[in-house]
Write an enzyme that holds these catalytic residues in place. Structure first.
Site, PDB file in Angstrom:
ATOM      1  N   SER A   1       0.825  -1.212   0.000  1.00  0.00           N
ATOM      2  CA  SER A   1       0.000   0.000   0.000  1.00  0.00           C
ATOM      3  C   SER A   1       0.860   1.263   0.000  1.00  0.00           C
ATOM      4  O   SER A   1       1.850   1.350   0.731  1.00  0.00           O
ATOM      5  CB  SER A   1      -0.902   0.011   1.243  1.00  0.00           C
ATOM      6  OG  SER A   1      -1.521   1.276   1.363  1.00  0.00           O
TER       7      SER A   1
ATOM      8  N   ASP B   1     -13.162   8.294  -2.273  1.00  0.00           N
ATOM      9  CA  ASP B   1     -12.708   7.915  -3.624  1.00  0.00           C
ATOM     10  C   ASP B   1     -13.325   8.786  -4.723  1.00  0.00           C
ATOM     11  O   ASP B   1     -12.652   9.179  -5.676  1.00  0.00           O
ATOM     12  CB  ASP B   1     -13.030   6.446  -3.903  1.00  0.00           C
ATOM     13  CG  ASP B   1     -12.069   5.498  -3.204  1.00  0.00           C
ATOM     14  OD1 ASP B   1     -10.922   5.891  -2.932  1.00  0.00           O
ATOM     15  OD2 ASP B   1     -12.475   4.354  -2.930  1.00  0.00           O
TER      16      ASP B   1
ATOM     17  N   LYS C   1     -13.690  -2.871   2.695  1.00  0.00           N
ATOM     18  CA  LYS C   1     -14.459  -1.633   2.546  1.00  0.00           C
ATOM     19  C   LYS C   1     -15.944  -1.818   2.868  1.00  0.00           C
ATOM     20  O   LYS C   1     -16.569  -0.942   3.457  1.00  0.00           O
ATOM     21  CB  LYS C   1     -14.278  -1.061   1.135  1.00  0.00           C
ATOM     22  CG  LYS C   1     -12.868  -0.505   0.896  1.00  0.00           C
ATOM     23  CD  LYS C   1     -12.741   0.161  -0.461  1.00  0.00           C
ATOM     24  CE  LYS C   1     -11.378   0.818  -0.606  1.00  0.00           C
ATOM     25  NZ  LYS C   1     -11.260   1.614  -1.839  1.00  0.00           N
TER      26      LYS C   1
ATOM     27  N   ASN D   1     -13.647   3.950   2.824  1.00  0.00           N
ATOM     28  CA  ASN D   1     -12.190   3.886   2.639  1.00  0.00           C
ATOM     29  C   ASN D   1     -11.440   4.725   3.661  1.00  0.00           C
ATOM     30  O   ASN D   1     -10.219   4.771   3.636  1.00  0.00           O
ATOM     31  CB  ASN D   1     -11.783   4.303   1.217  1.00  0.00           C
ATOM     32  CG  ASN D   1     -11.862   5.802   1.011  1.00  0.00           C
ATOM     33  OD1 ASN D   1     -12.629   6.492   1.673  1.00  0.00           O
ATOM     34  ND2 ASN D   1     -11.064   6.315   0.098  1.00  0.00           N
TER      35      ASN D   1
END
Ligand code: ATR
Length: 290
Positions: free
Chosen positions: A29, A116, A80, A101
């Site tokens: 990540s 997002d 999520k 998120n």
């Protein structure tokens, strides 16, 4: 405590606030890199780490966040949707998407956000100056990323949001997220819709490092004056982006969406304006090392 460590950051102390990204896999990540660059740039005494949380254990992670007073969590796959069911409150956007998120503590409550969609729109504005109001848009794909983009385009006033996906049933459900502007495309109408679109977004995994190769749609179908976003950022230029750029089409990768969704999370956690340029530079440097 003023000495800097090898990364040029203040050492962690008893005062340092903790943020984390949870997911599985999570070691690749970019969130810690983006967030730690932002903490360093703003001088905030925070640090961000990656925590591998296996599927099915998101509610345990939320209990841990409550118990330990963690200042903010980023959430990535596969959690999520589970986190959306486990937090105390959801923003309207996170509720519509059924996906979180970013978790922000508010007193003893955990609030689930989804940044997002805003990250996509901000990234597009940053890369191309484009405002999607009144535009004809085609979104290829119907996974989590497509859902966020389609929802954001609908909210932002796009005139038409057409969704094409290999699995047609998923496209129908995703298109609903854009409200009246949204509709799913039959395979036979994808070519015409792409040719007439002002904005084409690839939200499939085709061309991503480690995924299947191939073009999400024939690049020659895209109009010369259209703007294209391929949400893939690794590789920095997919074969599809290369083909579009070869034709002179304005085409961007997904790095700006990644950076801007993280910028929103940073501000939600800290209340401080995000240093977007520093975050962008940190993400590019990390990707260049891969
Ligand atoms: P994310 O949540 O990151 O958006 P996802 O849920 O795995 O990822 O979605 C991947 C998308 O890429 C889906 O739209 C998928 O199509 P299906 O819904 O039919 O599975 C699409 N995709 C993956 N491989 C593909 C392929 N070989 N051809 C066309 N579409 C593909």
């Amino acid at each position: 405590m003023d000495e800097l460590n090898d990364n040029g950051r203040s050492p962690v102390s008893g005062e340092t606030r903790l943020a984390a990204v949870i997911g599985d896999p999570v070691r690749h990540s970019l969130s810690p890199c983006l967030m730690n660059a932002a903490f360093a740039e703003t001088g905030l005494d925070w640090t961000c780490v990656a925590m591998e949380v296996p599927e099915g254990q998101a509610s345990g992670a939320l209990d841990g966040m409550r118990a330990m007073g963690i200042g903010g969590l980023s959430v990535t796959m596969p959690h999520k949707a589970a986190v959306a069911s486990g937090v105390d409150d959801l923003t309207a956007g996170a509720r519509a998407l059924g996906a979180v998120n970013c978790i922000v503590p508010d007193g003893d409550r955990l609030v689930g956000h989804n940044t997002d969609g805003a990250g996509f729109l901000d990234g597009l504005r940053h890369d191309s100056g484009l405002d999607v109001t009144g535009l004809r848009c085609v979104v290829l794909g119907a996974g989590g990323a497509a859902r966020a983009v389609v929802h954001a385009l609908g909210l932002a006033g796009a005139a038409d949001v057409a969704v094409a996906n290999r699995t047609a049933g998923r496209a129908l459900r995703v298109a609903e997220l854009a409200g009246a502007a949204g509709h799913a495309l039959e395979p036979s109408s994808v070519g015409g819709a792409v040719a007439g679109a002002d904005l084409v977004v690839n939200a499939t995994s085709l061309g991503m490092a480690g995924s299947e190769a191939g073009h999400p749609v024939d690049p020659d179908l895209v109009a010369a004056g259209a703007v294209v976003v391929d949400l893939i950022y690794h590789p920095a230029q997919s074969a599809w982006l290369a083909a579009l750029r070869g034709r002179g089409v304005e085409a961007h990768n997904g790095l700006s969406m990644l950076v801007h969704q993280a910028a929103h999370a940073f501000t939600l956690w800290t209340g401080v304006e995000a240093p977007v340029a520093a975050m962008d530079a940190a993400a590019r440097a990390a990707l260049a090392r891969r």
